[in-house]
Design a protein around this motif. Structure first.
Motif, PDB file in Angstrom:
ATOM      1  N   THR A 165      13.413   9.671   9.707  1.00 36.86           N
ATOM      2  CA  THR A 165      12.261   8.907   9.252  1.00 36.86           C
ATOM      3  C   THR A 165      12.778   7.542   8.836  1.00 36.86           C
ATOM      4  N   VAL A 166      12.184   6.488   9.383  1.00 38.66           N
ATOM      5  CA  VAL A 166      12.701   5.141   9.175  1.00 38.66           C
ATOM      6  C   VAL A 166      11.674   4.302   8.417  1.00 38.66           C
ATOM      7  N   PHE A 167      12.190   3.508   7.456  1.00 43.77           N
ATOM      8  CA  PHE A 167      11.369   2.632   6.633  1.00 43.77           C
ATOM      9  C   PHE A 167      11.917   1.214   6.709  1.00 43.77           C
ATOM     10  N   SER A 168      11.051   0.244   6.549  1.00 42.78           N
ATOM     11  CA  SER A 168      11.488  -1.149   6.454  1.00 42.78           C
ATOM     12  C   SER A 168      12.128  -1.347   5.079  1.00 42.78           C
ATOM     13  N   VAL A 190       7.941   0.276   3.824  1.00 43.80           N
ATOM     14  CA  VAL A 190       6.871   0.660   4.744  1.00 43.80           C
ATOM     15  C   VAL A 190       7.450   1.580   5.825  1.00 43.80           C
ATOM     16  N   ARG A 191       6.795   2.727   6.027  1.00 45.68           N
ATOM     17  CA  ARG A 191       7.270   3.684   7.037  1.00 45.68           C
ATOM     18  C   ARG A 191       7.088   3.081   8.430  1.00 45.68           C
ATOM     19  N   VAL A 192       8.187   3.050   9.192  1.00 49.14           N
ATOM     20  CA  VAL A 192       8.192   2.475  10.529  1.00 49.14           C
ATOM     21  C   VAL A 192       7.915   3.548  11.576  1.00 49.14           C
ATOM     22  N   TYR A 212      17.163  -1.344   8.178  1.00 50.60           N
ATOM     23  CA  TYR A 212      16.168  -0.328   7.894  1.00 50.60           C
ATOM     24  C   TYR A 212      16.733   0.699   6.918  1.00 50.60           C
ATOM     25  N   MET A 213      15.849   1.444   6.284  1.00 56.00           N
ATOM     26  CA  MET A 213      16.222   2.607   5.486  1.00 56.00           C
ATOM     27  C   MET A 213      15.934   3.818   6.354  1.00 56.00           C
ATOM     28  N   MET A 214      16.904   4.723   6.465  1.00 56.00           N
ATOM     29  CA  MET A 214      16.737   5.904   7.301  1.00 56.00           C
ATOM     30  C   MET A 214      16.896   7.140   6.437  1.00 56.00           C
ATOM     31  N   LYS A 215      15.922   8.042   6.513  1.00 54.37           N
ATOM     32  CA  LYS A 215      15.994   9.300   5.772  1.00 54.37           C
ATOM     33  C   LYS A 215      16.151  10.423   6.777  1.00 54.37           C
ATOM     34  N   GLN A 216      17.169  11.244   6.530  1.00 55.29           N
ATOM     35  CA  GLN A 216      17.438  12.375   7.400  1.00 55.29           C
ATOM     36  C   GLN A 216      17.759  13.554   6.500  1.00 55.29           C
ATOM     37  N   GLY A 217      16.857  14.540   6.457  1.00 57.31           N
ATOM     38  CA  GLY A 217      17.024  15.648   5.525  1.00 57.31           C
ATOM     39  C   GLY A 217      16.873  15.130   4.109  1.00 57.31           C
ATOM     40  N   ASP A 218      17.879  15.391   3.270  1.00 59.52           N
ATOM     41  CA  ASP A 218      17.828  14.906   1.883  1.00 59.52           C
ATOM     42  C   ASP A 218      18.690  13.670   1.668  1.00 59.52           C
ATOM     43  N   LYS A 219      19.176  13.059   2.742  1.00 57.30           N
ATOM     44  CA  LYS A 219      20.039  11.882   2.639  1.00 57.30           C
ATOM     45  C   LYS A 219      19.291  10.637   3.108  1.00 57.30           C
ATOM     46  N   THR A 220      19.398   9.565   2.336  1.00 53.85           N
ATOM     47  CA  THR A 220      18.813   8.290   2.708  1.00 53.85           C
ATOM     48  C   THR A 220      19.922   7.244   2.768  1.00 53.85           C
ATOM     49  N   ILE A 221      19.992   6.509   3.885  1.00 52.86           N
ATOM     50  CA  ILE A 221      21.003   5.460   4.031  1.00 52.86           C
ATOM     51  C   ILE A 221      20.351   4.208   4.595  1.00 52.86           C
ATOM     52  N   GLY A 275       0.783  -1.231   0.000  1.00 57.80           N
ATOM     53  CA  GLY A 275       0.000   0.000   0.000  1.00 57.80           C
ATOM     54  C   GLY A 275       0.812   1.276   0.000  1.00 57.80           C
ATOM     55  N   VAL A 276       2.141   1.170  -0.062  1.00 55.31           N
ATOM     56  CA  VAL A 276       3.021   2.336  -0.075  1.00 55.31           C
ATOM     57  C   VAL A 276       3.658   2.454  -1.455  1.00 55.31           C
ATOM     58  N   THR A 277       3.656   3.663  -2.016  1.00 52.87           N
ATOM     59  CA  THR A 277       4.249   3.900  -3.334  1.00 52.87           C
ATOM     60  C   THR A 277       5.470   4.799  -3.195  1.00 52.87           C
ATOM     61  N   SER A 278       6.597   4.366  -3.750  1.00 50.33           N
ATOM     62  CA  SER A 278       7.817   5.170  -3.823  1.00 50.33           C
ATOM     63  C   SER A 278       8.030   5.549  -5.274  1.00 50.33           C
ATOM     64  N   THR A 279       8.449   6.786  -5.520  1.00 51.51           N
ATOM     65  CA  THR A 279       8.645   7.294  -6.874  1.00 51.51           C
ATOM     66  C   THR A 279      10.117   7.544  -7.126  1.00 51.51           C
ATOM     67  N   PHE A 280      10.612   7.044  -8.258  1.00 53.79           N
ATOM     68  CA  PHE A 280      11.989   7.252  -8.674  1.00 53.79           C
ATOM     69  C   PHE A 280      11.984   7.903 -10.054  1.00 53.79           C
ATOM     70  N   PRO A 281      12.507   9.126 -10.191  1.00 55.06           N
ATOM     71  CA  PRO A 281      12.633   9.698 -11.540  1.00 55.06           C
ATOM     72  C   PRO A 281      13.623   8.846 -12.343  1.00 55.06           C
ATOM     73  N   LEU A 282      13.239   8.446 -13.531  1.00 53.46           N
ATOM     74  CA  LEU A 282      14.112   7.595 -14.353  1.00 53.46           C
ATOM     75  C   LEU A 282      15.431   8.271 -14.668  1.00 53.46           C
ATOM     76  N   SER A 283      15.431   9.601 -14.765  1.00 57.07           N
ATOM     77  CA  SER A 283      16.662  10.330 -15.063  1.00 57.07           C
ATOM     78  C   SER A 283      17.675  10.236 -13.928  1.00 57.07           C
ATOM     79  N   GLN A 284      17.229   9.883 -12.718  1.00 48.08           N
ATOM     80  CA  GLN A 284      18.127   9.784 -11.573  1.00 48.08           C
ATOM     81  C   GLN A 284      18.405   8.343 -11.156  1.00 48.08           C
ATOM     82  N   LEU A 285      17.923   7.388 -11.933  1.00 48.59           N
ATOM     83  CA  LEU A 285      18.121   5.975 -11.625  1.00 48.59           C
ATOM     84  C   LEU A 285      19.289   5.448 -12.442  1.00 48.59           C
TER      85      LEU A 285
END
Length: 133
Positions: free
Chosen positions: A92-95, A99-101, A119-128, A58-68
């Motif tokens: 902000t943490v995701f599985s 899925v947003r945790v 987990y995936m962690m997003k902080q500001g504009d960085k995701t690790i 039920g969660v949608t993530s969007t990736f611009p093809l130009s940045q993939l």
């Protein structure tokens, strides 16, 4: 001669077939080097207006093809980094499936409240990717 070469190619291809179901994750790498992993179970990919939409649970993530830069299957997630204690922005943490945790105030808070795992962690504009021990 071309038919023989083609038949040999088909034989080799069928003998060394690899299935996506042999892997646990589909990993997307962006041109800036960041990666995001999704579990392959229930994963749906669609393309719309120059974007790739990744839907799962039920969660949608969007990736611009130009940045993939690439996407690939993997048996496990890669590029795991440790948490940094000196950051001031909320986390902000995701599985791994996207899925947003939750949202946490600090890495220490996150480590105390989440069970062990990747987990995936997003902080500001960085995701690790992070590993909670």
């Amino acid at each position: 001669m071309k038919q023989i070469a083609f038949l040999i190619f088909l034989f080799i291809a069928s003998a060394s077939r690899v299935y996506a179901s042999d892997y646990n994750y589909l990993i997307f790498q962006q041109t800036d080097g960041t990666e995001q992993a999704f579990g392959v179970s229930g994963l749906k990919l669609t393309f719309e207006n120059g974007n790739m939409l990744v839907q799962q649970n039920g969660v949608t993530s969007t990736f611009p093809l130009s940045q993939l830069s690439k996407m690939f299957f993997s048996g496990d997630t890669t590029g795991i980094e440790q948490l940094k204690e000196n950051e001031e922005q909320p986390l902000t943490v995701f599985s791994p499936s996207g899925v947003r945790v939750g949202v946490f105030s600090s890495p220490t808070d996150l480590q105390q409240k989440l069970p062990r795992g990747v987990y995936m962690m997003k902080q500001g504009d960085k995701t690790i990717k992070v590993y909670i021990k």
